[in-house]
Design an enzyme around this catalytic site. Structure first.
Site, mmCIF file in Angstrom:
data_model
loop_
_atom_site.group_PDB
_atom_site.id
_atom_site.type_symbol
_atom_site.label_atom_id
_atom_site.label_comp_id
_atom_site.label_asym_id
_atom_site.label_seq_id
_atom_site.Cartn_x
_atom_site.Cartn_y
_atom_site.Cartn_z
ATOM 1 N N CYS A 155 40.735 40.588 38.745
ATOM 2 C CA CYS A 155 39.761 40.361 39.362
ATOM 3 C C CYS A 155 39.656 41.435 40.534
ATOM 4 O O CYS A 155 40.860 41.280 41.391
ATOM 5 C CB CYS A 155 39.453 38.932 39.818
ATOM 6 S SG CYS A 155 38.244 38.638 41.210
ATOM 7 N N CYS A 166 37.975 31.887 42.929
ATOM 8 C CA CYS A 166 36.740 32.470 43.566
ATOM 9 C C CYS A 166 36.450 31.757 44.899
ATOM 10 O O CYS A 166 36.476 30.681 45.065
ATOM 11 C CB CYS A 166 35.554 31.944 42.754
ATOM 12 S SG CYS A 166 35.491 32.233 40.744
ATOM 13 N N CYS A 203 33.163 41.212 53.807
ATOM 14 C CA CYS A 203 32.057 41.093 53.196
ATOM 15 C C CYS A 203 30.980 41.103 54.380
ATOM 16 O O CYS A 203 31.288 39.960 55.037
ATOM 17 C CB CYS A 203 31.836 40.215 52.006
ATOM 18 S SG CYS A 203 30.505 40.085 51.242
ATOM 19 N N SER A 222 25.386 36.175 41.281
ATOM 20 C CA SER A 222 25.553 34.743 41.992
ATOM 21 C C SER A 222 24.334 34.135 42.471
ATOM 22 O O SER A 222 23.773 34.426 43.441
ATOM 23 C CB SER A 222 26.467 35.161 43.102
ATOM 24 O OG SER A 222 27.757 35.861 42.490
ATOM 25 N N LEU A 223 24.267 33.163 41.621
ATOM 26 C CA LEU A 223 22.863 32.628 42.088
ATOM 27 C C LEU A 223 22.721 31.436 42.944
ATOM 28 O O LEU A 223 22.124 31.304 43.878
ATOM 29 C CB LEU A 223 21.991 32.302 40.494
ATOM 30 C CG LEU A 223 20.574 31.918 40.744
ATOM 31 C CD1 LEU A 223 19.821 32.865 41.119
ATOM 32 C CD2 LEU A 223 20.157 31.625 39.045
ATOM 33 N N CYS A 259 27.975 34.225 52.742
ATOM 34 C CA CYS A 259 27.470 33.145 52.051
ATOM 35 C C CYS A 259 28.503 31.934 52.555
ATOM 36 O O CYS A 259 29.640 32.069 52.905
ATOM 37 C CB CYS A 259 27.734 33.312 50.532
ATOM 38 S SG CYS A 259 27.018 34.835 50.022
ATOM 39 N N CYS A 298 31.819 30.765 51.086
ATOM 40 C CA CYS A 298 32.841 32.005 50.804
ATOM 41 C C CYS A 298 33.640 32.159 51.616
ATOM 42 O O CYS A 298 33.199 32.461 52.968
ATOM 43 C CB CYS A 298 31.965 33.206 50.100
ATOM 44 S SG CYS A 298 32.947 34.395 49.805
ATOM 45 N N SER A 357 29.667 41.631 39.454
ATOM 46 C CA SER A 357 29.039 40.498 39.921
ATOM 47 C C SER A 357 28.644 40.631 41.311
ATOM 48 O O SER A 357 29.092 41.421 42.170
ATOM 49 C CB SER A 357 30.142 39.208 40.125
ATOM 50 O OG SER A 357 29.447 38.368 40.663
ATOM 51 N N GLY A 399 34.085 41.270 48.781
ATOM 52 C CA GLY A 399 32.938 42.431 48.863
ATOM 53 C C GLY A 399 31.848 42.197 48.098
ATOM 54 O O GLY A 399 32.002 41.431 47.072
ATOM 55 N N GLU A 400 30.786 42.878 48.433
ATOM 56 C CA GLU A 400 29.825 43.013 47.461
ATOM 57 C C GLU A 400 29.576 44.520 46.751
ATOM 58 O O GLU A 400 29.373 45.505 47.482
ATOM 59 C CB GLU A 400 28.435 42.737 48.434
ATOM 60 C CG GLU A 400 27.106 43.085 47.659
ATOM 61 C CD GLU A 400 26.925 42.323 46.291
ATOM 62 O OE1 GLU A 400 27.222 41.323 46.146
ATOM 63 O OE2 GLU A 400 26.485 43.162 45.461
ATOM 64 N N ASN A 437 35.297 25.885 45.252
ATOM 65 C CA ASN A 437 36.596 25.787 45.697
ATOM 66 C C ASN A 437 36.816 25.629 46.997
ATOM 67 O O ASN A 437 36.210 26.372 47.851
ATOM 68 C CB ASN A 437 37.629 26.973 45.187
ATOM 69 C CG ASN A 437 37.572 27.020 43.705
ATOM 70 O OD1 ASN A 437 38.204 26.323 42.975
ATOM 71 N ND2 ASN A 437 36.999 28.180 43.067
ATOM 72 N N GLU A 472 42.827 41.825 48.352
ATOM 73 C CA GLU A 472 43.218 41.125 47.161
ATOM 74 C C GLU A 472 42.828 41.442 45.852
ATOM 75 O O GLU A 472 41.526 41.747 45.894
ATOM 76 C CB GLU A 472 43.020 39.796 47.475
ATOM 77 C CG GLU A 472 43.920 39.200 48.810
ATOM 78 C CD GLU A 472 43.658 37.558 49.344
ATOM 79 O OE1 GLU A 472 44.351 37.367 50.068
ATOM 80 O OE2 GLU A 472 42.707 37.157 49.028
HETATM 81 N N1 SAH Z 1 29.856 39.598 46.357
HETATM 82 C C1 SAH Z 1 29.919 39.728 44.782
HETATM 83 C C2 SAH Z 1 31.098 39.538 44.350
HETATM 84 C C3 SAH Z 1 31.942 38.376 44.802
HETATM 85 S S1 SAH Z 1 32.243 37.431 43.230
HETATM 86 C C4 SAH Z 1 28.937 38.240 44.374
HETATM 87 O O1 SAH Z 1 28.599 37.464 45.204
HETATM 88 O O2 SAH Z 1 28.849 37.994 43.114
HETATM 89 C C5 SAH Z 1 32.897 36.051 43.919
HETATM 90 C C6 SAH Z 1 32.035 34.912 43.059
HETATM 91 O O3 SAH Z 1 32.705 33.720 43.642
HETATM 92 C C7 SAH Z 1 30.477 34.807 43.454
HETATM 93 O O4 SAH Z 1 29.796 34.158 42.563
HETATM 94 C C8 SAH Z 1 30.708 33.750 44.650
HETATM 95 O O5 SAH Z 1 29.375 33.281 44.835
HETATM 96 C C9 SAH Z 1 31.794 32.685 44.032
HETATM 97 N N2 SAH Z 1 32.411 32.040 45.001
HETATM 98 C C10 SAH Z 1 32.225 32.373 46.432
HETATM 99 N N3 SAH Z 1 32.972 31.467 47.150
HETATM 100 C C11 SAH Z 1 33.272 30.384 46.299
HETATM 101 C C12 SAH Z 1 34.073 29.185 46.320
HETATM 102 N N4 SAH Z 1 34.368 28.766 47.663
HETATM 103 N N5 SAH Z 1 33.906 28.130 45.251
HETATM 104 C C13 SAH Z 1 33.496 28.830 44.134
HETATM 105 N N6 SAH Z 1 32.882 30.327 44.044
HETATM 106 C C14 SAH Z 1 32.821 30.854 44.946
#
Ligand code: SAH
Length: 372
Positions: free
Chosen positions: A121, A351, A128, A231-232, A132, A135, A209, A177-178, A308, A108
């Site tokens: 994006c 996201c 992935c 992504s902290l 997490c 996600c 990211s 993905g990462e 989300n 996507e």
């Molecule tokens: N793997 C990379 C790229 C993905 S970026 C990374 O982790 O940064 C996607 C962003 O959306 C990341 O910051 C991720 O933590 C965030 N994200 C993932 N699931 C989410 C959710 N359900 N609601 C809001 N943000 C989310």
């Protein structure tokens, strides 16, 4: 060249495999590749101009190349890596594209038009491996890395649906993905985004990211001077271990030691930190104070994203009051903070909602790309 990419069918009539794709190569790499093939290398910039500048994918239509080269390119290389499978348009103008790769894998990309800019994006992997907990992409598992051509073709396909006169001005590697687990392909794709004859984007209009694969961060920034987002989601290892399992391998101390050593980070070019706010998990005022303390001394901007929600996770966002209090606490701690307005959530394009719902590739081709 592209481990993990599926083998393409033989080129009709020649028996030669057509696995090679012109879009796997940045102009500089293409020049080397053509030269090795005994073809005129200096044509690489012109080819990039056709493929990306003008969106012409048939080498036979690249009229300023000599006829012989056009025929050779057409016989040896593919130029297209993705087809548009499905589009959904959200009420706020966000458009999600489901794109199909040659092996049937679905990924996507999300187009986010705003007044001044159009952000795309994009994804770097099919699924992935990092899982997490909040996600949706993580819950679909990992199929394979995308090849460079599949990364840049997300721009080629998605720009075709933009209205006349609008173009993609910003690219964020925040899709499925990462990126840092697919670094060589991502770097090559970024070179194509930045090259003046290709997409010609300024480096600061491209943001990668990462979940924080510490050793790969300097490797990325040494090669391409893009923005870094991390992504902290938590300011202590105890909380982060639960949300982002890879934190056990690259804990906060190691991640921040790496970030502090980056020569490219400055007040003008801060590190962006994404922090997904999750109710009862990381949204307390004390979490905000810990975060402000953790970021002290490193040029940073925090992007708060109320989670989300989606069907694969019981986790929820906090209400606006809690989010506002969290933000206030960070600002008081001297941290530049924005609260991200979520876009596209009514079409599962926000996201963390990217997981290719509803449409499955034929299983025999996709190797189980969708497991839901
Ligand atoms: N793997 C990379 C790229 C993905 S970026 C990374 O982790 O940064 C996607 C962003 O959306 C990341 O910051 C991720 O933590 C965030 N994200 C993932 N699931 C989410 C959710 N359900 N609601 C809001 N943000 C989310």
């Amino acid at each position: 060249m592209n481990p993990g990419a599926g083998r393409g069918p033989a080129h009709p009539g020649t028996g030669r495999s057509m696995d090679e794709n012109l879009k796997d190569y940045s102009p500089i790499a293409l020049r080397r590749r053509l030269t090795r093939e005994g073809l005129p290398g200096y044509r690489a910039d012109q080819i990039a101009g056709w493929l990306y500048g003008r969106g012409v994918e048939d080498p036979r239509a690249m009229t300023d190349l000599d006829r012989d080269l056009r025929a050779q390119l057409a016989a040896r290389f593919r130029t297209r890596a993705l087809d548009l499978e499905h589009l959904s348009r959200a009420s706020d103008g966000t458009v999600k594209g489901v794109l199909r790769a040659g092996d049937g894998a679905l990924i996507e990309a999300v187009l986010i038009p705003e007044e001044e800019r159009v952000t795309l994006c994009i994804s770097t992997q099919v699924g992935c491996p990092l899982a997490c907990s909040f996600c949706a992409t993580g819950s679909m598992g990992f199929t394979r890395n995308l090849r460079t051509a599949e990364i840049v073709d997300q721009l080629c396909r998605m720009r075709e649906i933009l209205p006349e006169g609008r173009r993609i001005t910003n690219v964020v590697f925040m899709g499925m993905g990462e990126p840092l687990l697919n670094l060589p392909r991502v770097v090559e794709a970024i070179r194509i985004l930045l090259h003046p004859k290709a997409f010609g984007l300024a480096p600061r209009r491209v943001t990668v990211s990462t979940v924080g694969i510490a050793p790969k961060i300097p490797e990325l920034l040494e090669q391409v001077p893009v923005n870094l987002a991390v992504s902290l989601h938590a300011a202590t290892d105890e909380v982060r271990d639960r949300l982002v399992p890879i934190n056990r391998r690259f804990p906060l101390a190691e991640l921040f030691a790496t970030l502090r050593r980056l020569p490219t980070v400055s007040q003008r070019h801060p590190v962006f930190f994404e922090y997904t706010l999750i109710e009862g998990v990381n949204d307390a005022p004390e979490d905000a104070r810990n975060l402000a303390r953790l970021l002290r001394g490193i040029p940073s901007k925090v992007n708060l994203i109320p989670m989300n929600p989606h069907q694969d996770s019981p986790l929820r966002p906090p209400g606006p009051e809690v989010a506002g209090r969290f933000m206030g606490e960070l600002v008081r701690g001297g941290i530049t903070t924005t609260l991200r307005r979520s876009r596209g959530s009514d079409i599962d394009a926000a996201c963390g909602q990217l997981a290719v719902r509803g449409r499955r590739p034929p299983l025999d081709q996709a190797g189980g790309a969708t497991r839901r």
